[in-house]
Design an enzyme around this catalytic site. Sequence first.
Site, PDB file in Angstrom:
ATOM      1  N   GLY A   7     -12.904 -10.347  -4.008  1.00 16.08           N
ATOM      2  CA  GLY A   7     -11.687 -10.240  -4.814  1.00 16.08           C
ATOM      3  C   GLY A   7     -10.464 -10.694  -4.054  1.00 16.08           C
ATOM      4  O   GLY A   7     -10.100 -10.093  -3.035  1.00 16.08           O
ATOM      5  N   GLY A   9      -7.328 -10.701  -5.162  1.00 18.69           N
ATOM      6  CA  GLY A   9      -6.093 -10.169  -5.728  1.00 18.69           C
ATOM      7  C   GLY A   9      -5.282  -9.465  -4.656  1.00 18.69           C
ATOM      8  O   GLY A   9      -5.570  -9.565  -3.454  1.00 18.69           O
ATOM      9  N   LYS A 175      -5.940   8.917 -10.497  1.00 20.11           N
ATOM     10  CA  LYS A 175      -5.489   7.519 -10.534  1.00 20.11           C
ATOM     11  C   LYS A 175      -5.420   7.023 -11.972  1.00 20.11           C
ATOM     12  O   LYS A 175      -4.492   6.309 -12.365  1.00 20.11           O
ATOM     13  CB  LYS A 175      -6.459   6.659  -9.720  1.00 20.11           C
ATOM     14  CG  LYS A 175      -6.124   5.172  -9.686  1.00 20.11           C
ATOM     15  CD  LYS A 175      -4.914   4.879  -8.843  1.00 20.11           C
ATOM     16  CE  LYS A 175      -4.720   3.388  -8.646  1.00 20.11           C
ATOM     17  NZ  LYS A 175      -3.513   3.062  -7.875  1.00 20.11           N
ATOM     18  N   ASN A 179      -2.449   5.128 -14.420  1.00 23.71           N
ATOM     19  CA  ASN A 179      -2.749   3.820 -15.003  1.00 23.71           C
ATOM     20  C   ASN A 179      -2.771   3.854 -16.524  1.00 23.71           C
ATOM     21  O   ASN A 179      -2.323   2.915 -17.186  1.00 23.71           O
ATOM     22  CB  ASN A 179      -4.109   3.324 -14.487  1.00 23.71           C
ATOM     23  CG  ASN A 179      -4.051   2.865 -13.048  1.00 23.71           C
ATOM     24  OD1 ASN A 179      -3.032   2.355 -12.593  1.00 23.71           O
ATOM     25  ND2 ASN A 179      -5.127   3.053 -12.320  1.00 23.71           N
ATOM     26  N   SER A 242       0.127  -4.267 -13.475  1.00 22.09           N
ATOM     27  CA  SER A 242      -0.864  -5.339 -13.564  1.00 22.09           C
ATOM     28  C   SER A 242      -1.160  -5.698 -15.013  1.00 22.09           C
ATOM     29  O   SER A 242      -1.416  -6.855 -15.333  1.00 22.09           O
ATOM     30  CB  SER A 242      -2.153  -4.921 -12.848  1.00 22.09           C
ATOM     31  OG  SER A 242      -2.686  -3.739 -13.426  1.00 22.09           O
TER      32      SER A 242
END
Length: 295
Positions: A7, A9, A175, A179, A242
């Site tokens: 990844g 990112g 978390k 989100n 994001s």
Amino acid sequence: MNIHIIGGGAVGLFFATEWSGNHIVTLQTRTKQQAERIQSEGICVIENGIETVDHVDSKMIGTVTADLIVVAVKQYHMGEIIKVLQNADAHAILFIQNGMSHLDLMNELPQKNVYVASIEHGIVKMDERTIQVNGRNKTNIGIYRGGTETIIEDIQTKSFPFEWREDIQHMLIEKMAANAVINPLTAVLQVKNGEIADNEQYRSIVKDLCQEFASVYPYKAEEEIFQSVLSICNKTVDNESSMLKDVKAGRPTEIDAIVGVLLKEAEKQDQCVTSFHLLYNMVKGKENKPGLISK
């Protein structure tokens, strides 16, 4: 250790730079262009106005052999990555994803030692090889199966700490709370994180969402979740979530992995989560439609 990160990112780039001085690190990217650029130019980190460059090996998908594989891709790429991992030769795998829909996929893996983590660092990807660190905190880590707490001794540094969590379900739900509220709300309202805490009307929506979240996942009181979400917004005032970035770019979002999971759980419990249903449908309506949100 020989560490292979899947990844390219913000999270993958950040972890690669933090480990590059103490371990043999390979970063696996989705595109040849990014792999070649990182291989030749290194990863640029901007923090407190200072730029540093760290060099790591970078490549595209291939055979993976490592002491530790770190999976730092979005939920909608997990299906293809699981196929790669099934043929990988690795002592341990560490997953860093938003949401919880990847947990079932992890049962398909042959590796004995599997960990999950959630990060509390503020990191923004600026381009293919550049990230900006807006705030350092810690990475929470726990066992999905096998494994031991001693992994922390191998992977943490003074400036890159890890905290052991016995209950990964609670770790991921904590978390997920942030989100599930911040990501879809900022994507729909077209605002940065700080505005949903500063704006009185937006803040009232946050409170409603936290109430619904607590009804489905009562690991913390509604007010505690509300204050935690506001605290994160205030620490990341100028950040774009994001999900907002994905909607702007016309990419798929992680709405199914984050809010979709919550909706399924609410249905099992016969809980009413009207606000989350509304947010889910609004974000789904914007997916893969470039230009809906002005930049």
